[in-house]
Motif scaffolding. Sequence first.
Motif, PDB file in Angstrom:
ATOM      1  N   THR A  80       0.850  -1.192   0.000  1.00 42.29           N
ATOM      2  CA  THR A  80       0.000   0.000   0.000  1.00 42.29           C
ATOM      3  C   THR A  80       0.879   1.232   0.000  1.00 42.29           C
ATOM      4  O   THR A  80       1.792   1.362   0.835  1.00 42.29           O
ATOM      5  CB  THR A  80      -0.900   0.019   1.248  1.00 42.29           C
ATOM      6  N   ALA A  81       0.638   2.140  -0.915  1.00 37.37           N
ATOM      7  CA  ALA A  81       1.367   3.409  -0.922  1.00 37.37           C
ATOM      8  C   ALA A  81       0.898   4.259   0.246  1.00 37.37           C
ATOM      9  O   ALA A  81      -0.285   4.292   0.583  1.00 37.37           O
ATOM     10  CB  ALA A  81       1.130   4.143  -2.236  1.00 37.37           C
ATOM     11  N   SER A  82       1.825   4.948   0.894  1.00 37.46           N
ATOM     12  CA  SER A  82       1.488   5.853   1.998  1.00 37.46           C
ATOM     13  C   SER A  82       2.312   7.121   1.873  1.00 37.46           C
ATOM     14  O   SER A  82       3.215   7.212   1.025  1.00 37.46           O
ATOM     15  CB  SER A  82       1.751   5.181   3.355  1.00 37.46           C
ATOM     16  N   GLU A  83       2.021   8.087   2.726  1.00 37.75           N
ATOM     17  CA  GLU A  83       2.770   9.344   2.709  1.00 37.75           C
ATOM     18  C   GLU A  83       4.249   9.118   2.974  1.00 37.75           C
ATOM     19  O   GLU A  83       5.101   9.864   2.487  1.00 37.75           O
ATOM     20  CB  GLU A  83       2.203  10.301   3.769  1.00 37.75           C
ATOM     21  N   ALA A  84       4.587   8.077   3.720  1.00 34.76           N
ATOM     22  CA  ALA A  84       5.977   7.821   4.116  1.00 34.76           C
ATOM     23  C   ALA A  84       6.669   6.795   3.240  1.00 34.76           C
ATOM     24  O   ALA A  84       7.859   6.547   3.415  1.00 34.76           O
ATOM     25  CB  ALA A  84       6.011   7.356   5.569  1.00 34.76           C
ATOM     26  N   GLY A  85       5.943   6.183   2.305  1.00 34.37           N
ATOM     27  CA  GLY A  85       6.515   5.121   1.490  1.00 34.37           C
ATOM     28  C   GLY A  85       5.648   3.882   1.565  1.00 34.37           C
ATOM     29  O   GLY A  85       4.624   3.859   2.254  1.00 34.37           O
ATOM     30  N   ALA A 133      14.956  -0.377   0.354  1.00 37.70           N
ATOM     31  CA  ALA A 133      13.858  -0.166  -0.593  1.00 37.70           C
ATOM     32  C   ALA A 133      12.967   1.006  -0.227  1.00 37.70           C
ATOM     33  O   ALA A 133      12.067   1.366  -0.991  1.00 37.70           O
ATOM     34  CB  ALA A 133      13.018  -1.440  -0.685  1.00 37.70           C
ATOM     35  N   GLY A 134      13.188   1.621   0.937  1.00 38.34           N
ATOM     36  CA  GLY A 134      12.336   2.723   1.363  1.00 38.34           C
ATOM     37  C   GLY A 134      10.959   2.283   1.803  1.00 38.34           C
ATOM     38  O   GLY A 134       9.995   3.044   1.689  1.00 38.34           O
ATOM     39  N   ILE A 135      10.844   1.052   2.321  1.00 38.24           N
ATOM     40  CA  ILE A 135       9.569   0.547   2.817  1.00 38.24           C
ATOM     41  C   ILE A 135       9.313   1.135   4.199  1.00 38.24           C
ATOM     42  O   ILE A 135      10.124   0.976   5.109  1.00 38.24           O
ATOM     43  CB  ILE A 135       9.576  -0.995   2.880  1.00 38.24           C
ATOM     44  N   ALA A 136       8.202   1.830   4.342  1.00 38.59           N
ATOM     45  CA  ALA A 136       7.925   2.520   5.610  1.00 38.59           C
ATOM     46  C   ALA A 136       7.661   1.531   6.737  1.00 38.59           C
ATOM     47  O   ALA A 136       8.183   1.694   7.846  1.00 38.59           O
ATOM     48  CB  ALA A 136       6.727   3.461   5.446  1.00 38.59           C
ATOM     49  N   ARG A 137       6.840   0.523   6.450  1.00 39.66           N
ATOM     50  CA  ARG A 137       6.507  -0.485   7.472  1.00 39.66           C
ATOM     51  C   ARG A 137       6.478  -1.854   6.811  1.00 39.66           C
ATOM     52  O   ARG A 137       5.924  -2.017   5.727  1.00 39.66           O
ATOM     53  CB  ARG A 137       5.161  -0.173   8.118  1.00 39.66           C
ATOM     54  N   LEU A 138       7.058  -2.835   7.489  1.00 40.24           N
ATOM     55  CA  LEU A 138       7.066  -4.206   6.995  1.00 40.24           C
ATOM     56  C   LEU A 138       6.497  -5.104   8.078  1.00 40.24           C
ATOM     57  O   LEU A 138       7.008  -5.130   9.199  1.00 40.24           O
ATOM     58  CB  LEU A 138       8.484  -4.630   6.605  1.00 40.24           C
ATOM     59  N   GLU A 198       9.521  -0.658  11.125  1.00 39.48           N
ATOM     60  CA  GLU A 198       8.721   0.540  10.882  1.00 39.48           C
ATOM     61  C   GLU A 198       9.663   1.726  10.888  1.00 39.48           C
ATOM     62  O   GLU A 198       9.980   2.293  11.929  1.00 39.48           O
ATOM     63  CB  GLU A 198       7.614   0.712  11.923  1.00 39.48           C
ATOM     64  N   LEU A 199      10.131   2.074   9.694  1.00 41.28           N
ATOM     65  CA  LEU A 199      11.072   3.182   9.574  1.00 41.28           C
ATOM     66  C   LEU A 199      10.371   4.515   9.792  1.00 41.28           C
ATOM     67  O   LEU A 199      10.935   5.430  10.393  1.00 41.28           O
ATOM     68  CB  LEU A 199      11.732   3.152   8.194  1.00 41.28           C
ATOM     69  N   GLU A 200       9.126   4.610   9.289  1.00 41.56           N
ATOM     70  CA  GLU A 200       8.281   5.778   9.528  1.00 41.56           C
ATOM     71  C   GLU A 200       6.835   5.304   9.563  1.00 41.56           C
ATOM     72  O   GLU A 200       6.493   4.327   8.887  1.00 41.56           O
ATOM     73  CB  GLU A 200       8.439   6.820   8.413  1.00 41.56           C
ATOM     74  N   PRO A 201       5.977   5.973  10.303  1.00 46.38           N
ATOM     75  CA  PRO A 201       4.559   5.575  10.291  1.00 46.38           C
ATOM     76  C   PRO A 201       3.970   5.731   8.887  1.00 46.38           C
ATOM     77  O   PRO A 201       4.122   6.784   8.265  1.00 46.38           O
ATOM     78  CB  PRO A 201       3.905   6.541  11.278  1.00 46.38           C
ATOM     79  N   PRO A 202       3.311   4.698   8.354  1.00 47.33           N
ATOM     80  CA  PRO A 202       2.722   4.769   7.003  1.00 47.33           C
ATOM     81  C   PRO A 202       1.404   5.541   7.012  1.00 47.33           C
ATOM     82  O   PRO A 202       0.309   4.981   7.045  1.00 47.33           O
ATOM     83  CB  PRO A 202       2.518   3.298   6.629  1.00 47.33           C
ATOM     84  N   VAL A 203       1.512   6.843   6.975  1.00 48.24           N
ATOM     85  CA  VAL A 203       0.368   7.737   7.148  1.00 48.24           C
ATOM     86  C   VAL A 203      -0.521   7.756   5.909  1.00 48.24           C
ATOM     87  O   VAL A 203      -0.047   7.810   4.772  1.00 48.24           O
ATOM     88  CB  VAL A 203       0.856   9.163   7.466  1.00 48.24           C
ATOM     89  N   GLN A 204      -1.834   7.732   6.147  1.00 49.85           N
ATOM     90  CA  GLN A 204      -2.837   7.982   5.109  1.00 49.85           C
ATOM     91  C   GLN A 204      -3.603   9.248   5.497  1.00 49.85           C
ATOM     92  O   GLN A 204      -4.015   9.396   6.639  1.00 49.85           O
ATOM     93  CB  GLN A 204      -3.816   6.806   5.000  1.00 49.85           C
ATOM     94  N   VAL A 247      -3.714   9.530   9.511  1.00 50.22           N
ATOM     95  CA  VAL A 247      -4.115   8.260  10.105  1.00 50.22           C
ATOM     96  C   VAL A 247      -3.088   7.190   9.759  1.00 50.22           C
ATOM     97  O   VAL A 247      -2.664   7.079   8.602  1.00 50.22           O
ATOM     98  CB  VAL A 247      -5.507   7.835   9.592  1.00 50.22           C
ATOM     99  N   VAL A 248      -2.701   6.405  10.760  1.00 52.18           N
ATOM    100  CA  VAL A 248      -1.819   5.257  10.540  1.00 52.18           C
ATOM    101  C   VAL A 248      -2.671   3.995  10.711  1.00 52.18           C
ATOM    102  O   VAL A 248      -2.932   3.560  11.834  1.00 52.18           O
ATOM    103  CB  VAL A 248      -0.634   5.245  11.517  1.00 52.18           C
ATOM    104  N   PRO A 249      -3.145   3.404   9.614  1.00 53.99           N
ATOM    105  CA  PRO A 249      -4.007   2.227   9.742  1.00 53.99           C
ATOM    106  C   PRO A 249      -3.250   1.042  10.331  1.00 53.99           C
ATOM    107  O   PRO A 249      -2.031   0.916  10.143  1.00 53.99           O
ATOM    108  CB  PRO A 249      -4.417   1.927   8.289  1.00 53.99           C
ATOM    109  N   PRO A 250      -3.928   0.155  11.025  1.00 52.77           N
ATOM    110  CA  PRO A 250      -3.276  -1.073  11.476  1.00 52.77           C
ATOM    111  C   PRO A 250      -2.898  -1.927  10.277  1.00 52.77           C
ATOM    112  O   PRO A 250      -3.471  -1.766   9.191  1.00 52.77           O
ATOM    113  CB  PRO A 250      -4.337  -1.748  12.348  1.00 52.77           C
TER     114      PRO A 250
END
Length: 387
Positions: A156-161, A187-192, A201-207, A214-217
């Motif tokens: 899923t694309a997010s504001e953080a990657g 790879a710049g993956i925000a959360r794995l 979780e390098l950065e919260p995957p914000v939507q 919002v950071v969805p679960p």
Amino acid sequence: MGRAQNGTLVPRALPGEVVMLTAEAAKIVTPSPERIAPPCRHFKACGGCAMQHASDGFVEGWKAEIVRTALRAQGLTGEIARVLTSPADSRRRARLAGRRTKKGALVGFHARASDTVIEVPGCRLLLPELTALIPALERIAALAASRKGEAGLTVTASEAGPDLHIDTDKELTEALRIALPDIAREAGIARLVWADEIVAELEPPVQMMGRARVVPPPGAFLQATAHGEAALLDCVRASVGGAARIVDLFAGCGTFSLPLAERAEIHAVEGEAAMLAALDRGWRGVPGLKRVSTETRDLFRRPLLPDELSRFDAAVIDPPRAGAQAQVAALAASQINVIAMVSCSPSSFARDAKALVNKGFEMGPVTVVDQFRWSPHVELATRFTRF
């Protein structure tokens, strides 16, 4: 899918075409004027798309007719106001399949009616940043999949990657706990997330939902394209724009609740507590929004009852594919007279629409939203009012 006079199904035939059938294949003798060259080179092999060989106008008409057919099956007629189609290269969320090979791994979509994985470099569905992630996903698939069993890779694309959820039965070993964060960083993956555990979780995957961050679960539902989400939100806003108190049923992480809270008080009801917690955190981070209350509740087993609905001026309902038969019955018996309904299933929508119409509601024009371009999937939104 066409059908010959003898009943034989002919894949990817269009109305009016003359087709020659042989034991090996079907050959188009006289093509339809709606037939076009597929924009993606993987179309013939990949099962991710069904209608790239038809013009945009034909596909729009086809999707509108899917909705009309579902309504007619319930004895209803409805006006299709418009069909809004998300552009190519815009899917921000997709589930890919990963399988190990002798030389590494394959990542892509399944072939039509098969478990064969088809590589899709240059896929015309996905956002380019998700397509660019495939080499990293191949590295991960080599760790998460086996030669006999595949791994599901929901990205899923997010504001953080990219936000990546890995569905696998393989054990998360200490070696994987070390290797996976390194791949995520490169790879710049925000959360794995591996199965149900956040590994990196390098950065919260914000939507962004309205003005809320919002950071969805992991694995939470999200509309497939930003275009589609905006189209559905426009329909919902127009439907309940004058209401001061709104109940949002099947609220998820706040797709509708948080933007609507700019003008109205919202009560968000959802069966997954983690999604409501994400909604609540997003709301609390934005000064100036109206009050948003939340309630964790299984609306299939325990729908909000008419007396509980009495304090609201309008309702928003966006149920899963099964629809919301019990909750719609309660809405029909309540004092609420304005309902914005969003659906991802024309058949369950038509069933629920009939229940409302039978109780005096009038169905407004239907907007068809095509987020899943070139597929048979259809989403829609409309307004029900009762006077």
